[in-house]
Scaffold this motif. Structure first.
Motif, PDB file in Angstrom:
ATOM      1  N   CYS A   2       8.013   3.818  -6.054  1.00 49.21           N
ATOM      2  CA  CYS A   2       8.626   2.615  -5.036  1.00 49.21           C
ATOM      3  C   CYS A   2       7.498   1.380  -5.037  1.00 49.21           C
ATOM      4  CB  CYS A   2       8.741   3.132  -3.583  1.00 49.21           C
ATOM      5  SG  CYS A   2       9.651   4.464  -3.493  1.00 49.21           S
ATOM      6  N   LYS A   3       7.462   0.798  -6.335  1.00 47.36           N
ATOM      7  CA  LYS A   3       6.785  -0.300  -6.326  1.00 47.36           C
ATOM      8  C   LYS A   3       7.375  -1.725  -5.913  1.00 47.36           C
ATOM      9  CE  LYS A   3       8.107  -0.903 -11.214  1.00 47.36           C
ATOM     10  NZ  LYS A   3       7.513  -1.046 -12.753  1.00 47.36           N
ATOM     11  N   ALA A   4       6.751  -2.567  -5.953  1.00 48.01           N
ATOM     12  CA  ALA A   4       7.365  -3.929  -5.254  1.00 48.01           C
ATOM     13  C   ALA A   4       8.601  -4.414  -5.926  1.00 48.01           C
ATOM     14  CB  ALA A   4       6.402  -5.055  -5.284  1.00 48.01           C
ATOM     15  N   SER A   5       9.679  -4.666  -5.126  1.00 44.10           N
ATOM     16  CA  SER A   5      11.118  -4.962  -5.422  1.00 44.10           C
ATOM     17  C   SER A   5      11.799  -4.049  -6.373  1.00 44.10           C
ATOM     18  CB  SER A   5      10.890  -6.313  -6.175  1.00 44.10           C
ATOM     19  OG  SER A   5      10.377  -7.311  -5.203  1.00 44.10           O
ATOM     20  N   ILE A  25      -0.207   2.819  -7.456  1.00 46.85           N
ATOM     21  CA  ILE A  25       0.596   2.046  -6.269  1.00 46.85           C
ATOM     22  C   ILE A  25      -0.050   2.822  -5.040  1.00 46.85           C
ATOM     23  CG2 ILE A  25       2.612   1.219  -5.358  1.00 46.85           C
ATOM     24  CD1 ILE A  25       3.848   1.496  -7.879  1.00 46.85           C
ATOM     25  N   ASP A  26      -0.824   2.150  -4.109  1.00 51.92           N
ATOM     26  CA  ASP A  26      -1.220   2.716  -2.978  1.00 51.92           C
ATOM     27  C   ASP A  26       0.172   3.093  -2.063  1.00 51.92           C
ATOM     28  OD1 ASP A  26      -3.635   2.970  -1.067  1.00 51.92           O
ATOM     29  OD2 ASP A  26      -2.121   1.610   0.079  1.00 51.92           O
ATOM     30  N   VAL A  27      -0.092   4.132  -1.325  1.00 47.36           N
ATOM     31  CA  VAL A  27       1.150   4.471  -0.557  1.00 47.36           C
ATOM     32  C   VAL A  27       1.377   3.753   0.484  1.00 47.36           C
ATOM     33  CG1 VAL A  27      -0.461   5.861   1.129  1.00 47.36           C
ATOM     34  CG2 VAL A  27       2.019   6.556   0.722  1.00 47.36           C
ATOM     35  N   ALA A  41      13.569   6.128   6.307  1.00 49.11           N
ATOM     36  CA  ALA A  41      12.538   6.716   6.167  1.00 49.11           C
ATOM     37  C   ALA A  41      11.989   7.055   4.645  1.00 49.11           C
ATOM     38  CB  ALA A  41      12.453   8.176   7.052  1.00 49.11           C
ATOM     39  N   GLY A  42      10.532   7.383   4.577  1.00 48.53           N
ATOM     40  CA  GLY A  42      10.226   7.581   3.471  1.00 48.53           C
ATOM     41  C   GLY A  42       9.383   8.965   3.252  1.00 48.53           C
ATOM     42  N   ILE A  43       9.488   9.606   2.119  1.00 45.28           N
ATOM     43  CA  ILE A  43       8.923  10.739   1.898  1.00 45.28           C
ATOM     44  C   ILE A  43       7.976  10.437   0.475  1.00 45.28           C
ATOM     45  CG2 ILE A  43       8.724  13.351   1.058  1.00 45.28           C
ATOM     46  CD1 ILE A  43      11.649  13.282   2.281  1.00 45.28           C
ATOM     47  N   PHE A  44       6.629  10.593   0.913  1.00 39.80           N
ATOM     48  CA  PHE A  44       5.742   9.928  -0.161  1.00 39.80           C
ATOM     49  C   PHE A  44       4.738  11.055  -0.844  1.00 39.80           C
ATOM     50  CE2 PHE A  44       6.501   6.709   2.863  1.00 39.80           C
ATOM     51  CZ  PHE A  44       7.110   5.869   1.945  1.00 39.80           C
ATOM     52  N   LEU A  61       6.886  10.726   5.686  1.00 43.77           N
ATOM     53  CA  LEU A  61       6.241  12.322   5.309  1.00 43.77           C
ATOM     54  C   LEU A  61       5.246  12.052   4.235  1.00 43.77           C
ATOM     55  CD1 LEU A  61       6.302  15.310   6.286  1.00 43.77           C
ATOM     56  CD2 LEU A  61       8.227  15.576   4.972  1.00 43.77           C
ATOM     57  N   ILE A  62       4.103  12.481   4.424  1.00 46.25           N
ATOM     58  CA  ILE A  62       3.165  12.376   3.366  1.00 46.25           C
ATOM     59  C   ILE A  62       2.863  13.929   2.890  1.00 46.25           C
ATOM     60  CG2 ILE A  62       0.924  11.603   2.543  1.00 46.25           C
ATOM     61  CD1 ILE A  62       2.654   9.365   3.556  1.00 46.25           C
ATOM     62  N   LEU A  63       3.219  13.956   1.570  1.00 46.14           N
ATOM     63  CA  LEU A  63       3.118  15.314   0.844  1.00 46.14           C
ATOM     64  C   LEU A  63       1.843  15.329  -0.131  1.00 46.14           C
ATOM     65  CD1 LEU A  63       6.673  16.737   0.499  1.00 46.14           C
ATOM     66  CD2 LEU A  63       4.965  17.226   2.409  1.00 46.14           C
ATOM     67  N   ASP A  64       0.834  15.787   0.239  1.00 47.34           N
ATOM     68  CA  ASP A  64      -0.343  15.971  -0.685  1.00 47.34           C
ATOM     69  C   ASP A  64       0.044  16.939  -2.081  1.00 47.34           C
ATOM     70  OD1 ASP A  64      -2.594  15.917  -1.965  1.00 47.34           O
ATOM     71  OD2 ASP A  64      -3.728  17.673  -0.179  1.00 47.34           O
ATOM     72  N   THR A  65      -0.349  16.244  -2.976  1.00 48.05           N
ATOM     73  CA  THR A  65      -0.032  16.876  -4.397  1.00 48.05           C
ATOM     74  C   THR A  65      -0.971  17.269  -5.236  1.00 48.05           C
ATOM     75  OG1 THR A  65       0.536  14.731  -5.479  1.00 48.05           O
ATOM     76  CG2 THR A  65       2.436  15.658  -4.646  1.00 48.05           C
ATOM     77  N   ALA A  66      -2.283  16.860  -4.540  1.00 46.08           N
ATOM     78  CA  ALA A  66      -3.513  17.122  -5.114  1.00 46.08           C
ATOM     79  C   ALA A  66      -3.671  18.573  -5.668  1.00 46.08           C
ATOM     80  CB  ALA A  66      -4.692  16.573  -4.201  1.00 46.08           C
ATOM     81  N   SER A  67      -4.256  18.948  -6.517  1.00 47.14           N
ATOM     82  CA  SER A  67      -4.842  20.333  -6.804  1.00 47.14           C
ATOM     83  C   SER A  67      -5.939  21.041  -6.515  1.00 47.14           C
ATOM     84  CB  SER A  67      -4.788  20.466  -8.501  1.00 47.14           C
ATOM     85  OG  SER A  67      -5.712  19.460  -8.784  1.00 47.14           O
ATOM     86  N   GLY A  68      -6.417  20.317  -5.192  1.00 40.64           N
ATOM     87  CA  GLY A  68      -7.599  20.776  -4.636  1.00 40.64           C
ATOM     88  C   GLY A  68      -8.734  19.977  -4.623  1.00 40.64           C
ATOM     89  N   THR A  69      -8.594  18.700  -5.182  1.00 39.92           N
ATOM     90  CA  THR A  69      -9.861  17.768  -5.183  1.00 39.92           C
ATOM     91  C   THR A  69      -9.556  16.751  -4.562  1.00 39.92           C
ATOM     92  OG1 THR A  69      -9.077  16.869  -7.394  1.00 39.92           O
ATOM     93  CG2 THR A  69     -10.701  18.607  -7.655  1.00 39.92           C
ATOM     94  N   LEU A  70      -9.810  16.280  -3.462  1.00 41.32           N
ATOM     95  CA  LEU A  70      -9.893  15.256  -2.756  1.00 41.32           C
ATOM     96  C   LEU A  70     -11.008  14.017  -2.831  1.00 41.32           C
ATOM     97  CD1 LEU A  70      -8.411  16.804   0.497  1.00 41.32           C
ATOM     98  CD2 LEU A  70      -7.173  15.765  -1.285  1.00 41.32           C
ATOM     99  N   SER A  71     -10.649  12.957  -2.247  1.00 44.42           N
ATOM    100  CA  SER A  71     -11.572  11.919  -2.190  1.00 44.42           C
ATOM    101  C   SER A  71     -13.001  12.177  -1.979  1.00 44.42           C
ATOM    102  CB  SER A  71     -10.798  10.845  -1.502  1.00 44.42           C
ATOM    103  OG  SER A  71     -12.024   9.649  -1.300  1.00 44.42           O
TER     104      SER A  71
END
Length: 151
Positions: A2-5, A25-27, A41-44, A61-71
């Motif tokens: 979902c990038k600009a335009s 692209i930042d959420v 609405a959006g599902i990200f 709705l934000i769904l974390d797809t990380a494989s276990g490593t977060l910031s």
């Protein structure tokens, strides 16, 4: 993505849009594009999200797809064993479908079960808050949204 335009207003207006994972692209930018296109609405799907409840400009709705490593800045340290169990990931996937199809009673039921299995998932509280807000229960919505941000 979902990038600009990128979204066609004629195709997404009034609908729930799924924005696939993007590390470029930042959420919040994706959320702005979904709003610009007139979606309901959006599902990200994201690897990392540091959004707070006040940052949400549309039902999301934000769904974390990380494989276990977060910031390093937020979340659990890299390599920590406290990952989201596969069964909970599947349940959260069901919640996404229930929410997208306006089956809010079912979404509430699954989210409540997720909280019983793991009460330490802030996005679960946020999503439950969105469900209650959508069905018109502002008091419960506010309570869950506050719980999700630790207040």
């Amino acid at each position: 993505m979902c990038k600009a335009s990128a979204l066609d207003q004629n195709e997404v207006a009034g609908k729930v849009v799924l924005c696939d994972n993007s590390t470029k692209i930042d959420v919040s930018d994706q959320m702005e594009e979904v709003e610009r296109a007139g979606a309901y609405a959006g599902i990200f799907l994201v690897d990392i999200s540091d959004l707070e409840p006040d940052d949400f400009i549309i039902p999301s709705l934000i769904l974390d797809t990380a494989s276990g490593t977060l910031s390093e800045r937020r979340g659990r340290p890299k390599g920590l064993k406290n990952k989201i169990r596969p069964e909970i990931r599947r349940m959260l996937g069901k919640v996404t479908l229930h929410y997208a199809h306006a089956r809010f009673k079912e979404a509430k039921s699954v989210l409540t079960e997720v909280l019983m299995l793991n009460p330490c998932l802030p996005n679960t509280y946020h999503t439950l808050g969105l469900v209650y807000d959508t069905i018109g229960n502002a008091e419960k919505a506010a309570g869950f949204l506050r719980a999700g941000c630790g207040k």
